[in-house]
Structures are given as C-alpha cells and as structure tokens.
Design a protein around this motif. Structure first.
Motif, PDB file in Angstrom:
ATOM      1  N   ILE A 541      11.432  -4.647   9.740  1.00  0.00           N
ATOM      2  CA  ILE A 541      12.861  -4.885   9.876  1.00  0.00           C
ATOM      3  C   ILE A 541      13.266  -6.063   9.003  1.00  0.00           C
ATOM      4  CG2 ILE A 541      14.759  -5.245  11.493  1.00  0.00           C
ATOM      5  CD1 ILE A 541      13.146  -2.697  11.975  1.00  0.00           C
ATOM      6  N   VAL A 542      14.181  -5.811   8.074  1.00  0.00           N
ATOM      7  CA  VAL A 542      14.669  -6.864   7.183  1.00  0.00           C
ATOM      8  C   VAL A 542      16.178  -7.010   7.357  1.00  0.00           C
ATOM      9  CG1 VAL A 542      12.828  -6.581   5.503  1.00  0.00           C
ATOM     10  CG2 VAL A 542      14.904  -5.215   5.278  1.00  0.00           C
ATOM     11  N   SER A 543      16.694  -8.133   6.889  1.00  0.00           N
ATOM     12  CA  SER A 543      18.103  -8.437   7.089  1.00  0.00           C
ATOM     13  C   SER A 543      18.583  -9.419   6.032  1.00  0.00           C
ATOM     14  CB  SER A 543      18.318  -9.051   8.477  1.00  0.00           C
ATOM     15  OG  SER A 543      19.632  -9.556   8.624  1.00  0.00           O
ATOM     16  N   PRO A 544      19.848  -9.340   5.639  1.00  0.00           N
ATOM     17  CA  PRO A 544      20.409 -10.392   4.775  1.00  0.00           C
ATOM     18  C   PRO A 544      20.410 -11.763   5.433  1.00  0.00           C
ATOM     19  CG  PRO A 544      21.840  -8.444   4.796  1.00  0.00           C
ATOM     20  CD  PRO A 544      20.816  -8.246   5.878  1.00  0.00           C
ATOM     21  N   ASP A 545      20.062 -11.843   6.707  1.00  0.00           N
ATOM     22  CA  ASP A 545      19.990 -13.132   7.399  1.00  0.00           C
ATOM     23  C   ASP A 545      19.102 -14.131   6.665  1.00  0.00           C
ATOM     24  OD1 ASP A 545      21.530 -11.887   9.275  1.00  0.00           O
ATOM     25  OD2 ASP A 545      20.173 -12.206  10.959  1.00  0.00           O
ATOM     26  N   ALA A 546      18.096 -13.629   5.935  1.00  0.00           N
ATOM     27  CA  ALA A 546      17.175 -14.532   5.234  1.00  0.00           C
ATOM     28  C   ALA A 546      17.897 -15.384   4.195  1.00  0.00           C
ATOM     29  CB  ALA A 546      16.059 -13.725   4.573  1.00  0.00           C
ATOM     30  N   LEU A 547      19.040 -14.909   3.688  1.00  0.00           N
ATOM     31  CA  LEU A 547      19.759 -15.687   2.686  1.00  0.00           C
ATOM     32  C   LEU A 547      20.302 -16.991   3.259  1.00  0.00           C
ATOM     33  CD1 LEU A 547      21.687 -12.848   0.822  1.00  0.00           C
ATOM     34  CD2 LEU A 547      19.449 -13.829   0.320  1.00  0.00           C
ATOM     35  N   ARG A 572      16.560  -1.653   0.952  1.00  0.00           N
ATOM     36  CA  ARG A 572      16.657  -1.118   2.315  1.00  0.00           C
ATOM     37  C   ARG A 572      18.070  -1.121   2.889  1.00  0.00           C
ATOM     38  NH1 ARG A 572      11.825   1.166   4.566  1.00  0.00           N
ATOM     39  NH2 ARG A 572      10.404   0.828   2.820  1.00  0.00           N
ATOM     40  N   LEU A 573      18.904  -2.056   2.459  1.00  0.00           N
ATOM     41  CA  LEU A 573      20.152  -2.298   3.181  1.00  0.00           C
ATOM     42  C   LEU A 573      21.414  -2.179   2.332  1.00  0.00           C
ATOM     43  CD1 LEU A 573      18.992  -5.432   5.218  1.00  0.00           C
ATOM     44  CD2 LEU A 573      18.983  -3.043   5.947  1.00  0.00           C
ATOM     45  N   ARG A 574      21.280  -2.100   1.046  1.00  0.00           N
ATOM     46  CA  ARG A 574      22.475  -2.010   0.190  1.00  0.00           C
ATOM     47  C   ARG A 574      23.040  -0.599   0.224  1.00  0.00           C
ATOM     48  NH1 ARG A 574      23.572  -4.112  -5.953  1.00  0.00           N
ATOM     49  NH2 ARG A 574      24.907  -2.403  -6.646  1.00  0.00           N
ATOM     50  N   GLN A 579      34.371   0.758  -3.427  1.00  0.00           N
ATOM     51  CA  GLN A 579      34.810  -0.588  -3.785  1.00  0.00           C
ATOM     52  C   GLN A 579      33.682  -1.443  -4.334  1.00  0.00           C
ATOM     53  OE1 GLN A 579      34.530   0.777  -0.755  1.00  0.00           O
ATOM     54  NE2 GLN A 579      34.484  -0.737   0.893  1.00  0.00           N
ATOM     55  N   GLY A 580      32.435  -0.973  -4.235  1.00  0.00           N
ATOM     56  CA  GLY A 580      31.286  -1.739  -4.695  1.00  0.00           C
ATOM     57  C   GLY A 580      30.224  -1.793  -3.607  1.00  0.00           C
ATOM     58  N   PRO A 581      29.193  -2.634  -3.783  1.00  0.00           N
ATOM     59  CA  PRO A 581      28.081  -2.653  -2.824  1.00  0.00           C
ATOM     60  C   PRO A 581      28.405  -3.452  -1.565  1.00  0.00           C
ATOM     61  CG  PRO A 581      27.676  -4.237  -4.570  1.00  0.00           C
ATOM     62  CD  PRO A 581      28.941  -3.510  -4.947  1.00  0.00           C
ATOM     63  N   LEU A 582      28.005  -2.908  -0.442  1.00  0.00           N
ATOM     64  CA  LEU A 582      28.028  -3.615   0.833  1.00  0.00           C
ATOM     65  C   LEU A 582      26.641  -3.503   1.454  1.00  0.00           C
ATOM     66  CD1 LEU A 582      31.482  -2.598   2.381  1.00  0.00           C
ATOM     67  CD2 LEU A 582      30.873  -4.776   1.331  1.00  0.00           C
ATOM     68  N   TRP A 583      26.417  -4.276   2.528  1.00  0.00           N
ATOM     69  CA  TRP A 583      25.094  -4.335   3.131  1.00  0.00           C
ATOM     70  C   TRP A 583      25.174  -4.124   4.641  1.00  0.00           C
ATOM     71  CZ3 TRP A 583      26.534  -6.853  -1.168  1.00  0.00           C
ATOM     72  CH2 TRP A 583      25.657  -6.808  -2.270  1.00  0.00           C
ATOM     73  N   TRP A 609      28.862  -4.198   6.627  1.00  0.00           N
ATOM     74  CA  TRP A 609      29.764  -5.295   7.008  1.00  0.00           C
ATOM     75  C   TRP A 609      30.293  -5.993   5.754  1.00  0.00           C
ATOM     76  CZ3 TRP A 609      29.698  -8.278  12.040  1.00  0.00           C
ATOM     77  CH2 TRP A 609      29.227  -7.486  13.095  1.00  0.00           C
ATOM     78  N   PRO A 610      31.608  -6.007   5.516  1.00  0.00           N
ATOM     79  CA  PRO A 610      32.151  -6.776   4.379  1.00  0.00           C
ATOM     80  C   PRO A 610      31.798  -8.259   4.433  1.00  0.00           C
ATOM     81  CG  PRO A 610      33.790  -5.218   5.182  1.00  0.00           C
ATOM     82  CD  PRO A 610      32.644  -5.165   6.158  1.00  0.00           C
TER      83      PRO A 610
END
Length: 805
Positions: A541-547, A572-574, A579-583, A609-610
């Motif tokens: 399980i990965v998440s943009p939370d790491a940023l 995995r999440l893009r 309108q472009g990439p979201l995650w 989620w924008p």
C-alpha cells in the motif's frame, strides 16, 4: 397567530434525507447580526445554517411551476442552471434557471441580510411560452431544524395580518415570507401530503393541509405573481420564537433587497481588499483565488472567532438521514490549521491567529485535540490522530515567524504549547489513526508533522525562555527522524521491481509487534472495504502521504528514496483525466462511490482527490520544477464544479448522467472542501514566492543541511524497540517514576537506574550502552515505587544491530 386544526395526513412522513453535497455556491454576510450561512446547488438553495455554522436548519428551498393541462415543472430537476457571483470575491449569487422545455425562465439573486438572521432571494419569473398568466409559481421549503429532518413542526399562519409559513424544532423557529404575499399555502408531511405531492397530483395546494406536527415536514406557498408583477423577494428568517422569526423576515423585506445587497457586498469588498493580490486570472470567467478566499471566510464561525468547519456539505447527503448529524460541518483540527495556513498565505494573519486562539480554547486537558468536534469543542468522533495534535504547534510557529505572534502574545499561548508538545512527545510516534482517519501505526505523513512540530515547539519554548524542555523536544525529534525509514521504507519488493526502483515509503506500517521483525512487515487493515477484503501487506500500500517528508522539511526533494517513491506513486495512484493528472489517496481505497456510481455506504471505491494535485505541485516546486507546479495548479482549477468550487473527489469512471457523475468532474462526496481551497491559496502564494510557503525551516536546516543524527534510541511501552544500533545510548521513557533494573550479561551482574521526570511528565533514564559490543543483549525490567510493584516481565534489546536503512 392562530393554531389551525387542519393537520395534514400522513404523519410523520417518509424518512428524512439531506440533499446533494455538490454545491455550486456558499455564502454568508460576515456580520455578527446576520448569523446565517447558505449553500446552493441545482439552481436552488440547499442547507441554510443558523445560528451557528455547524447547525443546518433546512434541506432545500426551490420553486415549482404549474400551468394548464397539468403542467408541472420543478426548477432543480427540469431546468438548466447558470450561476455567477455578484463580483469576484463576493459570494452573493445570480442564478438563471431555464426550463428544459422552454416554458419559463427564473432569475434569482441570493444573499444573506447583514442586519439580521434572514436570507433574501430576489426572483423574477418570465414565461417564455403561452400567456403570462398561465403559470403559477410555488416555493417549496423543507425545514431540517438543527441538523434533523424528523421531529419538526410546520404550519401556515400569519403575522400582523400577513401570511407566513412557519416551522419549529429543537428550540429554533423559522418564518418564510414573500413581498408578494402568499396566494395559497400549505404544510404537509414529505412524501405523503406535502406541497410537492399536492401540486403533482392535483395541480393546486390543499387548503385543508395547514399544519404538520412532529415529523419530516415541508412548507409550500404560491408566490403572488401577476402578469404585471413578476418580481418578488422571498425572506427566510430565524428566531427563538415564531414571532421573532417573522419580525426578522418582514424587517428584511421592508429594508429591501438593494439595501441588504449594498451592505453585504461592502463587507466582502472590504475584506477581500485587505488580502494579498495573488489573482492570476483577473478578467477570466472565474477568479479562482477569490473563490477560494471567499470559501475560507464563509466557513468561519462568527460568534466563536477562529472556528471554521470543514465543509458546508454532507457527503452523499441525498442518501443520508438524521443518523448523520454532523456531515462535514464540524471542526477538524487538521483542516482548521490548513485553513489558517490559507488565511496566512493570503495575507490575513489576524484570521490565522484567531484560529490558534480558538484551538487553545478547545484543547483537551491532557494536551490533545479531538478528532473532530462541534464549535463548542464537544467531540463528535472519538479517535485521536497525532497529526491533529501536532498541527497547532506548527501554526503557532508559522505565526511567530510571520511576526504575527510577538513575544508578549506568545507567552499567553505557552500553556497550550507545553501541553500539546508534551502530549505528542508522550504518545508519539505511533498514531491511533492516520490523516485519512482509518489506520493506526507509523504514517510518513503523521511522522513528518510530529517531528516538524516538535522542532517548531522547541523554538517556541526557546523564545519563552524554556531551553531545557526545548532541548528534550529536539532530542525526541532527532530520534524519531532517524527511524522514519526503519518504520516506513521498504526495499526488494515486487512492487519496487515492477517500478524499477530499489525501495519506497509505504502508506502506513502497523505498530511494532512481537510477530513482525519490523513494523512494515505487518498487515494494514484497509477500511471501507467489503468483509474479507480488507487486510493487505503494508508493503503493498502506497500513498502520496510520503511527500509530506519533503513538505515538512525532513527530506530533500531529490533524496533517492523520495524520487523512487514518486515513481511508485505515479505507477500505482496517478490517473490521467481531461484536466490533467490527479492522484488517489492510496491503492485499495474504499471511500467513494461504487463502480456503478451508487453512493458510498460504508464501502465503495476511492476516487482521485484534487487536493493531492496541490500537494504534488508543492513537491514539484520543492524539486525546482516550477512549470510542473504551475501546470498542476491548472489541474486543480480544472477540477472545480460550477462556480469554481473544489470537490473532495472527482469521478474517474465513464459518464453516468443519470447519477450526475461525469468523467473528470466532481463526484458526490463533498464540495467545497475547505482544505482543498486552502491548498489552492497556498499554492498560489508558493508559486508567487518561488518556494513552498508553509515548509517549516527547522527540519531543512537540521536534517537536510546539517544532517543531524540522534545519539539515542528510545524504548517506551508504545514503541518497544528490539534492536539498538551500534554506538547509540538507550533512553527509557515511561509515564510513571520507576527504577530500571537492567543487565548486559543475562543477570550475572545487574544495575539500577532511577528515572527522572522532565517538564512533560515523562520519566526517563539514559542507560550507558554506547560502548556495548555488537550482539550484546540488554535485559531490563521495572520496579514501580508508586505502587511498590515489580513489572514481572523482562524486556530485551539486541545491541549493535544497525538500522535497516
């Protein structure tokens, strides 16, 4: 006010439901005399809040048009809808609803009266086919007083000889009046005898239905339009009694729409003029900056300065009833600090300082903040999220660095700072719930907030003349920062091999346990999933939370571990949308509509989620890619709904027009999301400044530039380490005084070390282990002098085993 015996049949009505969460407009007067907040969607009013921003008092208020031959048209369902603000940054609205069959056009202007708790709608009705006198226009109002659709009473009455529609419930009353007096009126039970049913089936209101008691009720009045009089003003007002509410309604009508509008617009112009000019698209159809600033200000409480709710919406409200009292119109400390950051980025430091003052008022005795709460601080959900306990410390430091919290004022916040820092130090680094309010364990996002907050609190304590507690907080932050990778970074996995990287940060790792050699070896329960489909290995399980490790200054944007994690996140999440990439929040997320578009009901499928595009843009800016960050600003703005509001999630499936779900457009979760609008404002500020606006500087200096490492490893009951890297001193931290009985030769020789209590109520002792040979085992137990008891359990730690990373 006479009481009529003409009670409508069908009590108590069908089960109450809220309405669409996809708002197209929100507004309030910014006036302490006008304690009304309103929302709009589908061309009509939705929830109206009084006397607090967490107290919804209506479901919706729209018009029904009837005519010859059984003609029946409901503007929210049978018309196209256009919306625009009066001007940039002023959330008063012009609405144009045109019948799909071309029969009529309804033009509205909507705002709240700054002089009293009343909402005004100016309505112009134009018949486009047939004769002007063919149509009759009825206003249909669904009272949901004080967050409940059931248990309300409605009646058609009068006040000083003028017809009024009334409702009461839970100590609040409303009165609904028209400048063109109601020609006919009714009160009934929703789904059985309400005005909608009467007009749909009989073409007229039933004069025998004048009262509906203790149920899910609705009020309907025919506006007194004539061919010569096609403009009316409707006033929806509130009070503690029917007479008070009626007095407010007629006072607003007497003052007139134009006078109320002048005052309303003036309030908003004055506030918007005080902000930084971060506008990028002046003259465009939508000024997104001024939409975002207006959203933040609209969600503020008036009588409790500094409080603000997360959203004036109820996610999937059309499917929710009275069992969902709070929706999103609650205070989340995390969202509130993010809101304060938006104010600070826009130049309103005073509003951000009011937030800190409010947070001080609702802090719990032990130093933490509730997961979410009503405005008065009463907890709604029972969870404890460590990032929410740490975020106020970051806000305090941001205000200090912005010269908005001078030393004399800072001292007033010292008890709050000490209490919050102590709570984080005692209870971290493990969190009971992550920022998505789901899982316990080691979250990169929560860890980043905790560590940055401890460093921020240390600077605040230094500024207050408290160097010793400050030093302890920095030691704790250093110790936790050293172990972020041990807790949350994995290498040599199949996911890594597929992405072509050595390793990556996981979304969350479960707490240390005897069954797992490392926390990241365990399983994570994925919430909002069907039974039997919830547990996943942490490494999957990965998440943009790491940023957040970059956003809060703990890791460089070009750190190879971060760069590799971004590759996995994108793999995995893009999701590429028009309108472009979201995650997505994380893979396997269940918080969103089902595949068929049906609303989230405890399970579902998470959508993009924008907000996360804004967070990614800040990462790109930190990495020196300003053009990429600017492009993602466009993606955020391209994800908005009518009126420029940012949703929590967007629909990523094929168009489902019957469910109002269109590819790349807002889903049914919540709109607007104040947190997302705060992120939007901060991104505009960051792009203007060329640096990440809210990145705390302490971690950058300490860990990225100076590469500070900790000489300690800490053992505590909520973090029982089993390995001690070579050369580290073992620090034992307890919540009560103890004698530590310990040995390095399997009890052949034993020593005692007494703990010492520090300023945060932590009892600690440093054991001289730095010189131990690799492979040595430290064994220890505790004697508790307070009770005279031994722990009767031996704990062991192996010395010299290096950290994994």
């Amino acid at each position: 006010m006479p009481v009529t015996p003409d009670v409508a049949p069908g009590a108590p009505g069908i089960p109450a439901r809220w309405t669409s969460s996809a708002k197209s407009g929100v507004g309030t007067s910014l006036s302490p005399a006008g304690l009304v907040w309103f929302t709009l969607s589908h061309g009509i009013l939705n929830e109206v809040y009084y006397p607090r921003v967490d107290s919804a008092c209506t479901r919706d208020l729209g018009l029904i048009v009837t005519g010859p031959g059984g003609y029946f048209s409901e503007e929210k369902r049978h018309a196209t809808h256009l919306i625009e603000p009066f001007e940039d940054g002023v959330p008063a609205y012009r609405l144009i609803n045109t019948a799909l069959d071309g029969a009529y056009r309804i033009e509205k202007r909507v705002l709240a009266d700054p002089a009293r708790p009343a909402l005004l709608q100016e309505i112009i009705f134009t018949s486009l086919t047939g004769r002007p006198g063919d149509y009759r226009v009825h206003a249909l109002l669904a009272p949901h007083l004080v967050n409940a659709g059931m248990g309300n009473t409605a009646w058609a009455g009068s006040h000083k000889g003028k017809p009024v529609l009334f409702a009461s419930g839970r100590g609040i009353c409303l009165a609904f009046a028209s400048s063109l007096p109601w020609r006919t009126a009714s009160a009934g039970y929703v789904g059985v005898s309400d005005g909608w049913q009467q007009l749909r089936h009989a073409g007229k209101l039933d004069p025998a239905c004048l009262r509906a008691e203790d149920g899910n009720v609705a009020l309907t009045g025919e506006i007194g339009f004539t061919p010569a009089r096609t403009r009316a003003v409707l006033a929806l007002a509130f009070g503690a009694s029917p007479d008070e509410a009626a007095e407010n309604a007629f006072a607003s009508l007497k003052r007139g729409f134009a006078a109320a509008a002048k005052s309303y617009v003036g309030n908003w112009r004055k506030w918007q003029a005080s902000l930084l000019p971060l506008d990028l698209n002046i003259g465009a159809e939508i000024n997104f900056y001024r939409v975002s600033t207006a959203v933040l200000a609209t969600h503020q409480a008036i009588t409790m300065p500094g409080a603000a709710v997360a959203s004036l919406s109820i996610p999937w409200g059309f499917d929710k009833g009275d069992d969902d009292l709070g929706g999103y119109h609650l205070v989340w400390p995390r969202d509130l600090v993010e809101t304060a950051g938006g104010f600070l980025a826009a130049g309103d430091a005073a509003a951000a300082l009011r937030v800190l003052d409010y947070l001080r008022s609702i802090q719990q005795p032990d130093g933490h903040w509730p997961q979410n709460a009503w405005l008065d601080g009463a907890a709604y959900w029972p969870g404890i999220q460590m990032d929410e306990c740490a975020f106020p410390l970051l806000l305090g430091d941001a205000l200090r660095r912005a010269d908005a919290l001078p030393p004399a004022r800072l001292l007033a916040f010292l008890p709050m700072i000490e209490s919050a820092a102590g709570y984080v130090a005692r209870n971290g680094p493990v969190t009971g719930e992550d920022r998505w309010e789901e899982d316990a364990g080691y979250s990169p996002f929560t860890l980043a907030v905790e560590i940055a907050a401890l460093l921020a609190a240390a600077d605040l304590l230094d500024a207050c003349g408290k160097p010793d507690p400050a030093a302890y907080l920095r030691e704790t932050a250093d110790c936790w920062n050293d172990q972020v990778e041990r807790w949350t970074y994995v290498a040599g996995t199949e996911i890594g091999r597929q992405a072509g990287v050595a390793g990556y940060y996981v979304r969350i790792a479960p707490p240390d346990s005897a069954e797992a050699g490392s926390p990241k070896d365990g399983y994570v329960p994925i919430k909002n999933r069907p039974p039997g489909d919830s547990d996943r290995p942490a490494e999957e399980i990965v998440s943009p939370d790491a940023l957040a490790l970059v956003r809060f200054g703990l890791r460089a944007a070009d750190d190879p571990r971060i760069v590799d994690t971004v590759k996995v996140i994108d793999a995995r999440l893009r999701r590429d949308l028009p309108q472009g990439p979201l995650w997505y929040r994380y893979n396997g997320d269940g918080y969103g509509e089902h595949e068929d578009g049906s609303p989230f009901d405890g399970t579902g499928q998470g959508r993009p989620w924008p907000l996360l595009a804004g967070e990614r843009a800040h990462y790109e800016l930190a990495a020196g890619r300003k053009d990429e960050a600017a492009a993602l600003l466009g993606v955020m703005e391209g994800s908005t709904g009518p009126g420029g509001l940012l949703p929590e999630q967007v629909w990523d499936g094929a168009d489902l027009a019957e469910r109002e779900l269109l590819h790349g457009r807002p889903s049914g979760s919540a709109m607007p999301l104040v947190w997302a609008h705060s992120e939007h404002i901060k991104l505009l500020r960051s792009l203007r400044d060329g640096v990440v606006f809210d990145m705390p500087p302490q971690g950058v200096k300490r860990y990225i530039e100076d590469k500070t490492a900790s000489p300690f490893r800490t053992w505590r009951f909520n973090n029982k380490i089993r390995w001690l890297p070579e050369g580290k001193t073992l620090r034992i931290e307890l919540l009560a005084a103890a004698t530590i009985h310990w040995s390095t030769d399997n009890w052949a020789n034993a020593r005692n070390s007494d703990t010492v209590e520090n300023a945060f109520g932590i009892h600690l002792a440093d054991l001289p282990t730095a010189g131990l040979r690799k492979g040595s085992t430290i064994v220890f137990t505790f004697f508790w002098p307070g009770t005279g008891d031994w722990e009767n359990v031996d704990f062991s730690i192996t010395s010299g085993a290096p950290d994994s990373h």
